[in-house]
Write a protein that holds these residues in place. Structure first.
Motif, mmCIF file in Angstrom:
data_model
loop_
_atom_site.group_PDB
_atom_site.id
_atom_site.type_symbol
_atom_site.label_atom_id
_atom_site.label_comp_id
_atom_site.label_asym_id
_atom_site.label_seq_id
_atom_site.Cartn_x
_atom_site.Cartn_y
_atom_site.Cartn_z
ATOM 1 N N LEU A 33 1.005 0.188 -3.842
ATOM 2 C CA LEU A 33 2.459 0.262 -3.682
ATOM 3 C C LEU A 33 2.980 1.609 -4.146
ATOM 4 N N ARG A 34 3.997 2.113 -3.439
ATOM 5 C CA ARG A 34 4.665 3.352 -3.849
ATOM 6 C C ARG A 34 6.163 3.202 -3.605
ATOM 7 N N ALA A 35 6.943 3.632 -4.593
ATOM 8 C CA ALA A 35 8.401 3.581 -4.461
ATOM 9 C C ALA A 35 8.872 4.702 -3.544
ATOM 10 N N THR A 36 9.870 4.421 -2.717
ATOM 11 C CA THR A 36 10.518 5.411 -1.862
ATOM 12 C C THR A 36 12.023 5.207 -1.986
ATOM 13 N N VAL A 85 9.811 0.270 -0.688
ATOM 14 C CA VAL A 85 8.450 0.422 -1.192
ATOM 15 C C VAL A 85 7.514 0.555 0.004
ATOM 16 N N THR A 86 6.509 1.441 -0.109
ATOM 17 C CA THR A 86 5.465 1.461 0.904
ATOM 18 C C THR A 86 4.265 0.699 0.378
ATOM 19 N N LEU A 87 3.571 0.052 1.295
ATOM 20 C CA LEU A 87 2.395 -0.748 0.969
ATOM 21 C C LEU A 87 1.245 -0.283 1.845
ATOM 22 N N THR A 104 12.343 -3.340 -4.575
ATOM 23 C CA THR A 104 12.017 -2.395 -5.646
ATOM 24 C C THR A 104 10.529 -2.475 -5.956
ATOM 25 N N LEU A 105 10.017 -1.445 -6.581
ATOM 26 C CA LEU A 105 8.611 -1.412 -6.948
ATOM 27 C C LEU A 105 8.274 -2.559 -7.903
ATOM 28 N N ALA A 139 8.114 -5.854 -5.946
ATOM 29 C CA ALA A 139 6.910 -5.904 -5.117
ATOM 30 C C ALA A 139 5.673 -6.172 -5.971
ATOM 31 N N GLN A 140 5.582 -5.518 -7.119
ATOM 32 C CA GLN A 140 4.435 -5.740 -8.012
ATOM 33 C C GLN A 140 4.408 -7.177 -8.514
#
Length: 103
Positions: A6-9, A13-15, A91-92, A95-96
């Motif tokens: 996962l990455r915050a944008t 979030v991108t997965l 949000t990150l 998602a986590q």
């Protein structure tokens, strides 16, 4: 679950996903790591024909993260097993939490 998938944008979030089309059922199959980059491995029941596996992944991710399908977009890897999806409005931390709850 490995948080590096996962990455915050600014938009959400991108997965990073590694697709396994043609499975018996659609489900998370673990984490795939290649050259230091982690991807969430997802077995997809749909075949990799005419975008069916990509559509099945969008539907599965929308359900998994409690998002409308319109909030899940394939941003990279349309014809590859390695894909990146944008989960808009998430949000990150959220998602986590969702991924940790699935492990």
């Amino acid at each position: 679950m490995n948080p590096s998938v996962l990455r915050a944008t600014p938009n959400g979030v991108t997965l990073a996903v590694r697709a396994q089309p043609g499975a018996k059922k659609t489900s998370i199959a673990g984490v795939f790591s290649e050259r230091g980059a982690a991807q969430l491995k997802i077995a997809v029941q749909a075949p990799p024909l005419e975008g069916r596996a990509n559509e099945a992944l969008v539907a599965f991710l929308a359900k998994t993260f409690d998002l409308p399908r319109s909030s899940v977009a394939l941003v990279r890897g349309e014809s590859s097993r390695s894909k990146v999806f944008l989960l808009r409005g998430l949000t990150l931390d959220d998602a986590q939490r969702k991924l940790t709850g699935l492990a």
